[in-house]
Design a protein around this motif. Sequence first.
Motif, PDB file in Angstrom:
ATOM      1  N   LYS A  76       0.852  -1.453   0.088  1.00 21.10           N
ATOM      2  CA  LYS A  76       0.242   0.108  -0.093  1.00 21.10           C
ATOM      3  C   LYS A  76       0.767   1.344   0.463  1.00 21.10           C
ATOM      4  O   LYS A  76       1.390   1.578   1.041  1.00 21.10           O
ATOM      5  CB  LYS A  76      -0.774  -0.067   1.187  1.00 21.10           C
ATOM      6  N   SER A  77       0.293   1.706  -1.014  1.00 23.90           N
ATOM      7  CA  SER A  77       0.927   3.524  -0.476  1.00 23.90           C
ATOM      8  C   SER A  77      -0.101   4.348  -0.333  1.00 23.90           C
ATOM      9  O   SER A  77      -1.149   4.111  -0.049  1.00 23.90           O
ATOM     10  CB  SER A  77       1.367   3.802  -2.569  1.00 23.90           C
ATOM     11  N   PRO A  78       0.619   5.716   0.258  1.00 23.83           N
ATOM     12  CA  PRO A  78      -0.660   6.305   1.223  1.00 23.83           C
ATOM     13  C   PRO A  78      -1.463   6.625  -0.273  1.00 23.83           C
ATOM     14  O   PRO A  78      -3.018   6.955   1.162  1.00 23.83           O
ATOM     15  CB  PRO A  78       0.491   7.362   0.947  1.00 23.83           C
ATOM     16  N   ALA A  79      -1.598   7.089  -1.057  1.00 21.15           N
ATOM     17  CA  ALA A  79      -2.375   7.552  -1.875  1.00 21.15           C
ATOM     18  C   ALA A  79      -3.632   5.844  -2.370  1.00 21.15           C
ATOM     19  O   ALA A  79      -4.850   6.327  -1.576  1.00 21.15           O
ATOM     20  CB  ALA A  79      -2.280   7.671  -3.187  1.00 21.15           C
ATOM     21  N   LEU A  80      -2.854   5.220  -1.914  1.00 21.93           N
ATOM     22  CA  LEU A  80      -4.011   3.883  -1.930  1.00 21.93           C
ATOM     23  C   LEU A  80      -4.844   3.833  -0.689  1.00 21.93           C
ATOM     24  O   LEU A  80      -6.105   3.549  -0.107  1.00 21.93           O
ATOM     25  CB  LEU A  80      -3.186   2.511  -2.467  1.00 21.93           C
ATOM     26  N   SER A  81      -4.224   3.620   0.155  1.00 26.18           N
ATOM     27  CA  SER A  81      -4.559   3.859   1.653  1.00 26.18           C
ATOM     28  C   SER A  81      -5.974   5.235   1.983  1.00 26.18           C
ATOM     29  O   SER A  81      -7.012   4.415   2.772  1.00 26.18           O
ATOM     30  CB  SER A  81      -3.524   3.944   2.313  1.00 26.18           C
ATOM     31  N   ASP A  82      -5.708   6.009   1.560  1.00 27.26           N
ATOM     32  CA  ASP A  82      -5.939   7.211   0.569  1.00 27.26           C
ATOM     33  C   ASP A  82      -8.138   6.867  -0.080  1.00 27.26           C
ATOM     34  O   ASP A  82      -9.399   7.223   0.769  1.00 27.26           O
ATOM     35  CB  ASP A  82      -6.033   8.672   0.371  1.00 27.26           C
ATOM     36  N   VAL A  96     -11.884  -1.796   2.268  1.00 27.89           N
ATOM     37  CA  VAL A  96     -11.995  -2.284   1.139  1.00 27.89           C
ATOM     38  C   VAL A  96     -10.507  -2.667   1.056  1.00 27.89           C
ATOM     39  O   VAL A  96      -9.120  -1.710   1.817  1.00 27.89           O
ATOM     40  CB  VAL A  96     -11.755  -0.739   0.470  1.00 27.89           C
ATOM     41  N   ILE A  97      -9.586  -3.019   0.227  1.00 32.70           N
ATOM     42  CA  ILE A  97      -8.313  -3.489   0.203  1.00 32.70           C
ATOM     43  C   ILE A  97      -8.339  -2.831  -1.713  1.00 32.70           C
ATOM     44  O   ILE A  97      -8.723  -3.466  -2.694  1.00 32.70           O
ATOM     45  CB  ILE A  97      -8.090  -4.276  -0.164  1.00 32.70           C
ATOM     46  N   VAL A  98      -7.706  -1.967  -1.926  1.00 34.70           N
ATOM     47  CA  VAL A  98      -7.140  -1.769  -3.273  1.00 34.70           C
ATOM     48  C   VAL A  98      -5.707  -2.076  -4.231  1.00 34.70           C
ATOM     49  O   VAL A  98      -4.893  -1.578  -3.634  1.00 34.70           O
ATOM     50  CB  VAL A  98      -7.150  -0.168  -3.495  1.00 34.70           C
ATOM     51  N   VAL A  99      -5.191  -2.498  -5.181  1.00 38.14           N
ATOM     52  CA  VAL A  99      -4.677  -3.202  -5.612  1.00 38.14           C
ATOM     53  C   VAL A  99      -3.826  -1.715  -6.712  1.00 38.14           C
ATOM     54  O   VAL A  99      -4.528  -1.555  -7.292  1.00 38.14           O
ATOM     55  CB  VAL A  99      -3.757  -4.573  -6.291  1.00 38.14           C
ATOM     56  N   ARG A 100      -1.942  -1.808  -7.386  1.00 41.98           N
ATOM     57  CA  ARG A 100      -2.615  -0.940  -8.214  1.00 41.98           C
ATOM     58  C   ARG A 100      -2.492  -1.340  -9.222  1.00 41.98           C
ATOM     59  O   ARG A 100      -2.754  -2.047  -9.448  1.00 41.98           O
ATOM     60  CB  ARG A 100      -0.694  -0.612  -7.922  1.00 41.98           C
ATOM     61  N   GLY A 101      -2.868  -0.114 -10.284  1.00 41.62           N
ATOM     62  CA  GLY A 101      -3.364  -0.052 -11.982  1.00 41.62           C
ATOM     63  C   GLY A 101      -4.915   0.007 -11.701  1.00 41.62           C
ATOM     64  O   GLY A 101      -5.846  -0.338 -11.423  1.00 41.62           O
ATOM     65  N   ILE A 113      -6.034  -8.829  -7.489  1.00 40.39           N
ATOM     66  CA  ILE A 113      -6.667  -8.821  -6.660  1.00 40.39           C
ATOM     67  C   ILE A 113      -6.988  -9.942  -6.157  1.00 40.39           C
ATOM     68  O   ILE A 113      -7.208  -9.959  -5.535  1.00 40.39           O
ATOM     69  CB  ILE A 113      -8.619  -8.233  -7.875  1.00 40.39           C
ATOM     70  N   SER A 114      -7.265 -10.943  -7.525  1.00 42.62           N
ATOM     71  CA  SER A 114      -6.916 -12.491  -7.296  1.00 42.62           C
ATOM     72  C   SER A 114      -6.239 -13.308  -6.181  1.00 42.62           C
ATOM     73  O   SER A 114      -6.612 -13.768  -4.767  1.00 42.62           O
ATOM     74  CB  SER A 114      -7.290 -13.586  -8.342  1.00 42.62           C
ATOM     75  N   VAL A 312     -12.464  -6.293  -2.543  1.00 36.79           N
ATOM     76  CA  VAL A 312     -11.266  -6.300  -2.817  1.00 36.79           C
ATOM     77  C   VAL A 312     -11.353  -5.729  -4.157  1.00 36.79           C
ATOM     78  O   VAL A 312     -11.793  -6.492  -5.415  1.00 36.79           O
ATOM     79  CB  VAL A 312      -9.927  -7.516  -2.860  1.00 36.79           C
ATOM     80  N   THR A 313     -10.517  -4.372  -4.710  1.00 36.60           N
ATOM     81  CA  THR A 313     -10.635  -3.941  -6.119  1.00 36.60           C
ATOM     82  C   THR A 313      -9.087  -3.449  -6.315  1.00 36.60           C
ATOM     83  O   THR A 313      -8.373  -3.177  -6.342  1.00 36.60           O
ATOM     84  CB  THR A 313     -11.430  -3.199  -5.858  1.00 36.60           C
ATOM     85  N   ASP A 314      -9.429  -3.316  -7.610  1.00 34.55           N
ATOM     86  CA  ASP A 314      -7.910  -1.974  -7.902  1.00 34.55           C
ATOM     87  C   ASP A 314      -8.258  -0.441  -8.349  1.00 34.55           C
ATOM     88  O   ASP A 314      -9.070  -0.645  -8.021  1.00 34.55           O
ATOM     89  CB  ASP A 314      -7.548  -2.723  -9.336  1.00 34.55           C
TER      90      ASP A 314
END
Length: 335
Positions: A76-82, A96-101, A113-114, A312-314
């Motif tokens: 996680k980067s700060p931007a993704l955490s936000d 919510v969990i966000v992956v890059r891209g 994501i998987s 879990v998304t992107d």
Amino acid sequence: MMAEAQERYEILRQIHDNGPVGRHLLAMQTKLSENTVRKHLEKMAESGLLLSRPSGMSLTSKGESLIGPLAPYFQKSPALSDMEKKLQAVLSMERVIVVRGDSDASDAVRNEISQEAAFVLLRIIRDGFVTAVSGGPVIAGIAEALPSLHMKVDVIPARGGFGNRVEYLPNFVASRMAEKLGGCYHIAHIPDGLSPELFLQVKNEIPRLKEIDKLAAKTDILVTGVDEPQDRSKWTDIPPDVRERLVKEKAVGESLGLYADIEGRILYRLYNVGISREDISSIPHVLIAAGGSHKGPAILAMARAGIRGTLVTDEGAGQEIIHMTAGKKSITGGY
């Protein structure tokens, strides 16, 4: 030190997802210089994390064992955490969990994501649990991402058969997930889309379906995806007159046989064996995995329709959802 550790984690992650892989491709995937990648690879090989073969680099069992524990610190980067916090609020998700891209641009992001969803599942599943799974490529990817275990669990399909790809059918995904977990699977040989009368008749005449109904009532974990019904070729199980109505009423999301518009109004439901909308509120753990910017409206619609839990998304889907809900309150708080 943290920057160096972040780079090494990225290299480990890319080898895990794409290995065996060469140094040149790793440099492209991680956006590091080949010289930097080479130095990291040498250090990690000395630590017993990597194996170098003519076909490329692959992880040892020691390297594989680090991916999961390190993910919370480096994924996680700060931007993704936000973004995760914003999505959690606007969708009224537990987490919510966000992956890059963006999965729309890269299959590797869909695999991420998987993988992340598989980590979530492993953290919550216990012996004796009943897990219900839907189908589709992302959910099938969760099953493939699981390690081989020896657990006393039951895995059932969350719905009947839908779609044309055998490997993405809920029955197949349930059997594969059970195989990976070391548990038992239960198959439901009944398609989605039957009329209510025929559906009840078939259920009453197939003893195995009664067994699945009993297990469904005891479901501890639901693993499901979210689809967008814009591709009319996917509507083979829906009567023609209903298809026309769904187009007219602007259905944008589908999950577990429920079709909803952007406001979360259920426009149509397929009668299927497994988990119904009414069951969701009594299931302790609901895991939703879906990504790609084109699925942003579908995720939003189904969250408003009550498909909530851990998402879990992107970034692609997350940015689309935030754009669509800018200036609005959470789902439960109104507008």
